[in-house]
Write an enzyme that holds these catalytic residues in place. Sequence first.
Site, PDB file in Angstrom:
ATOM      1  N   HIS A   1      -7.447  62.782 -48.317  1.00 34.21           N
ATOM      2  CA  HIS A   1      -7.546  62.630 -46.868  1.00 34.21           C
ATOM      3  C   HIS A   1      -7.596  63.998 -46.219  1.00 34.21           C
ATOM      4  CE1 HIS A   1      -3.492  63.862 -45.504  1.00 34.21           C
ATOM      5  NE2 HIS A   1      -3.062  63.349 -46.638  1.00 34.21           N
ATOM      6  N   CYS A   2      -8.196  64.053 -45.029  1.00 34.90           N
ATOM      7  CA  CYS A   2      -8.194  65.274 -44.234  1.00 34.90           C
ATOM      8  C   CYS A   2      -7.366  64.986 -42.985  1.00 34.90           C
ATOM      9  CB  CYS A   2      -9.612  65.723 -43.894  1.00 34.90           C
ATOM     10  SG  CYS A   2     -10.561  64.530 -42.932  1.00 34.90           S
ATOM     11  N   MET A   3      -7.659  65.656 -41.903  1.00 32.07           N
ATOM     12  CA  MET A   3      -6.833  65.516 -40.709  1.00 32.07           C
ATOM     13  C   MET A   3      -6.966  64.140 -40.063  1.00 32.07           C
ATOM     14  SD  MET A   3      -6.736  68.137 -37.524  1.00 32.07           S
ATOM     15  CE  MET A   3      -5.188  68.952 -37.226  1.00 32.07           C
ATOM     16  N   THR A   4      -8.117  63.506 -40.227  1.00 36.15           N
ATOM     17  CA  THR A   4      -8.355  62.244 -39.527  1.00 36.15           C
ATOM     18  C   THR A   4      -8.895  61.128 -40.406  1.00 36.15           C
ATOM     19  OG1 THR A   4     -10.607  62.914 -38.954  1.00 36.15           O
ATOM     20  CG2 THR A   4      -8.870  63.452 -37.367  1.00 36.15           C
ATOM     21  N   ARG A   5      -9.309  61.437 -41.638  1.00 35.47           N
ATOM     22  CA  ARG A   5     -10.048  60.452 -42.415  1.00 35.47           C
ATOM     23  C   ARG A   5      -9.482  60.275 -43.822  1.00 35.47           C
ATOM     24  NH1 ARG A   5     -16.225  62.620 -41.383  1.00 35.47           N
ATOM     25  NH2 ARG A   5     -15.860  63.533 -39.361  1.00 35.47           N
TER      26      ARG A   5
END
Length: 655
Positions: A28-32
């Site tokens: 995952h990244c910051m939003t996804r």
Amino acid sequence: MAQDKYATMGAAIFADVGGPSNVAKLIHCMTRVRMTIIDEGKVKMAALKKIPGVLGVVQEDTLQVILGPGVVNKVAQAMVDSVGVGLGEPFPTGGHAANKSAVEAVAAETHAAQKAKLKQTWWRAALKHISSIFIPLIPAFVGAGLISGIAGILGNMLTAGMIGKDMTEFITVLKVINGGLFTYLNIYVGINAAREFGGTPGLGGIIGGLVLLPGLAAPIPINNIFTGQPLAAGQGGIIGVLFSVWIMSMVEKKLHTWIPDSLDIIIVPFTTLLVMGVFTIFLVMPLAGLVSSSLVGGINWVLNIGGAFSGFVLGLFFLPMVMFGLHQILTPIHLEMIKELGSTPLLPILAMAGAGQVGAAIALWVRAHKNKQLTRMIKGALPVGILGVGEPLIYGVTLPLGRPFITACIGGGIGGAVIGAIGNIGAITIGPSGMALIPLIAHNQWLGYVFGLLAAYAGGFVATYFFGVPKSAMVAKNEDGTLVGAGAGDVAVADDADAPVTAGTTQFVAPVQGQLESLSAVQDDVFSTKMMGDGFAVEPAMGTIVAPVSGTIVSVMDTKHAWTMKSDTGLEIIVHLGLDTVELKGAPFDLSIRNGDHVQFGQQVGLMDLDAIKAAGKGTTVMTIITNMAAVANITPVTPQGIEAGAPTITVTTK
């Protein structure tokens, strides 16, 4: 109970992507939540988008489910916990744990197959690698950057006499915590890069660390072989580390094939470190140092000389860069600028692109207030957009409508022009955007950044309000997309569908990836004789379907094997999925479009299960046909070739 909510959301996502057995890896990244999907045909895109809490879905080389900050890390963790692996680790096959080397081999084979299907270019693969290397570090950048910002504010207050000297030690502690990331960032990048490129993470960390020249004691320097001047610790920076670890991984893998197993553990790491250590110190550090300093100096020169114009161009084109994944190349540049200048002047300008989206969304809310379906989406996406998370607004609101995306980009350009005109506005870290970036603006220039935000909001609002709201967005709809006052069987067809043909050119793109052919090559007399009209065909290699042109959906067949639409220039078009596929009663198709929707060319509109169609004995050819040929003045010939979904095919000139 809170954890149950995230676990439930994760289980729902798994259910609609074909289960954990259809996932090769999850990060995952910051939003996804980003998942590497094994069989894309098992993904239920429409159902995935309807899961409570899901803000949007993007399908590129990975399937990206947008959840927003704060939620994404909890959901992603719950998902990998339920499988029994860590973030970024290969998923076990067959629903049970397997030997790690076997799992990695399967994952590597699957990944290679997916890359072969996508026909990735070298630059697309390079950008994906950069993204995978830096995404795991984003939480660290945010946390360390905020701590650095607090330390800076307290330091200013101490200098001004607003707080006592007893706070000096605490400020020093904050700086030490921040230094835990940025002082040793090369090492962290080296470890992640080695993992991404298939090398040993520990060796990558050592290569990243030796750029800092540890153990070098004055007055004995190591000289630059090109200039004769002593090398400086950190010379070449992140760019040098990425290049060296990439080469190191290839050297290590080659040595593994040459060295006997009995000697591998001794010879390979020793030889790899010796060769790559010398290579990095004497070649990479001098050359990468020249590249990085020239790059930083060049960008600074452009910003200083170009001022408002440079800011406008950067703010205008940043979101299109994001759509094509090109923004990932900016990450090491940001970090080099922070290392050399103490801040990155690029980030505040690029952050204006998201602010333009906010202004555009507010304008849509005002102009299209009767469209409850659209305003509900805006209400959900706007708060996080203000905080700098723009994906929900981009993929859920402006991009599907077309024109608002363009006017939002103009708003971003206006905000960038203001930032560029003021000058000397930089961010001390990367990661946040929007209002969340305010505490991270260097040298107390936060007020200038706020002026830029307000300008981008206003620019996006004005441009969208007067020029960017399509008629389809203003149709009065209920939250479920039906027309206000319409019965259950009625459909919402926008006014755009009745638009007359206008003179001009229309660019068509391939609705699927595969082999582009003329209609005359289709194995069906109705299509090959152009009985219904002219156009083109694609023999698909993948099942992802995109819109071949910008326009309004007029009707979607109940069997989902075809739909009609009207382009923004008035061309009447049929898109037909496969041959004789009406007999399959919609089973192999999953379309996300409805009557009255406005789509943008290249926008994903559905999926088709190619294996299921072939198993049923049907052809998979996808035809795009213009039916009102009387309105066509000229159509460019079709050039048979391999083609990506969304790539240009024919250009049609209307009378």
